[in-house]
Design a protein around this motif. Structure first.
Motif, PDB file in Angstrom:
ATOM      1  N   ASP A  40     -70.754   0.128 -28.289  1.00  0.00           N
ATOM      2  CA  ASP A  40     -71.814   0.846 -28.992  1.00  0.00           C
ATOM      3  C   ASP A  40     -71.775   2.346 -28.712  1.00  0.00           C
ATOM      4  O   ASP A  40     -72.169   3.155 -29.556  1.00  0.00           O
ATOM      5  CB  ASP A  40     -73.189   0.289 -28.614  1.00  0.00           C
ATOM      6  N   VAL A  41     -71.303   2.731 -27.551  1.00  0.00           N
ATOM      7  CA  VAL A  41     -71.231   4.139 -27.161  1.00  0.00           C
ATOM      8  C   VAL A  41     -70.286   4.907 -28.074  1.00  0.00           C
ATOM      9  O   VAL A  41     -70.483   6.097 -28.324  1.00  0.00           O
ATOM     10  CB  VAL A  41     -70.782   4.270 -25.676  1.00  0.00           C
ATOM     11  N   LEU A  42     -69.264   4.230 -28.590  1.00  0.00           N
ATOM     12  CA  LEU A  42     -68.281   4.906 -29.429  1.00  0.00           C
ATOM     13  C   LEU A  42     -68.933   5.575 -30.637  1.00  0.00           C
ATOM     14  O   LEU A  42     -68.491   6.636 -31.072  1.00  0.00           O
ATOM     15  CB  LEU A  42     -67.204   3.916 -29.895  1.00  0.00           C
ATOM     16  N   GLY A  43     -69.988   4.981 -31.160  1.00  0.00           N
ATOM     17  CA  GLY A  43     -70.677   5.539 -32.313  1.00  0.00           C
ATOM     18  C   GLY A  43     -71.402   6.842 -32.040  1.00  0.00           C
ATOM     19  O   GLY A  43     -71.771   7.560 -32.967  1.00  0.00           O
ATOM     20  N   THR A  44     -71.593   7.185 -30.786  1.00  0.00           N
ATOM     21  CA  THR A  44     -72.313   8.408 -30.431  1.00  0.00           C
ATOM     22  C   THR A  44     -71.386   9.593 -30.153  1.00  0.00           C
ATOM     23  O   THR A  44     -71.860  10.698 -29.913  1.00  0.00           O
ATOM     24  CB  THR A  44     -73.183   8.174 -29.184  1.00  0.00           C
ATOM     25  N   ILE A  45     -70.087   9.378 -30.196  1.00  0.00           N
ATOM     26  CA  ILE A  45     -69.122  10.434 -29.858  1.00  0.00           C
ATOM     27  C   ILE A  45     -68.748  11.205 -31.127  1.00  0.00           C
ATOM     28  O   ILE A  45     -68.247  10.621 -32.090  1.00  0.00           O
ATOM     29  CB  ILE A  45     -67.863   9.838 -29.195  1.00  0.00           C
TER      30      ILE A  45
END
Length: 119
Positions: A40-45
């Motif tokens: 899910d963190v990938l979407g914030t980069i």
């Protein structure tokens, strides 16, 4: 020599990379890899690129190095257990250590790959 930021006591990342490049006379700039707890963190980069097909780890590294891309991957984006395990995205369980998937590919079928993997 790299200067240290007085506020946090650390040298700026870009300056460290430049110093490393110069000292080691590298042909390509260094890249970094980071593991996250969740995809899910990938979407914030910002400006993150995601593979549109399955790749080897080498291909992902090449995209980051040669093209300057920020690439986000999960284990599902990689060819198989070998590519996943070497960067911490897959388990190094007994099946992986057996080398069964590599027999006939990287090693002769008569060789026992497990000895190579346990070094």
């Amino acid at each position: 020599m790299t200067t240290v930021d007085q506020a946090n006591g650390q040298a700026p990342l870009a300056a460290l990379a430049q110093q490393l490049e110069h000292t080691l006379k590298l042909r390509v700039p260094p890249i970094g890899m980071r593991l996250f707890e969740s995809a899910d963190v990938l979407g914030t980069i910002p400006r993150l690129r995601r593979p549109q097909a399955v790749h080897t780890t080498d291909q992902i590294v090449a995209q980051a190095t040669r093209l300057g891309w920020t690439v986000g991957i999960t284990a599902d984006d990689l060819v198989g257990p070998q590519c996943q395990a070497v960067i911490g995205l897959g388990g190094q369980d007994e099946d992986w250590y057996s080398g069964r998937q590599m027999a006939g590919v990287w090693l002769l079928p008569s060789k026992t790959p497990s000895a190579t993997r346990r070094r």
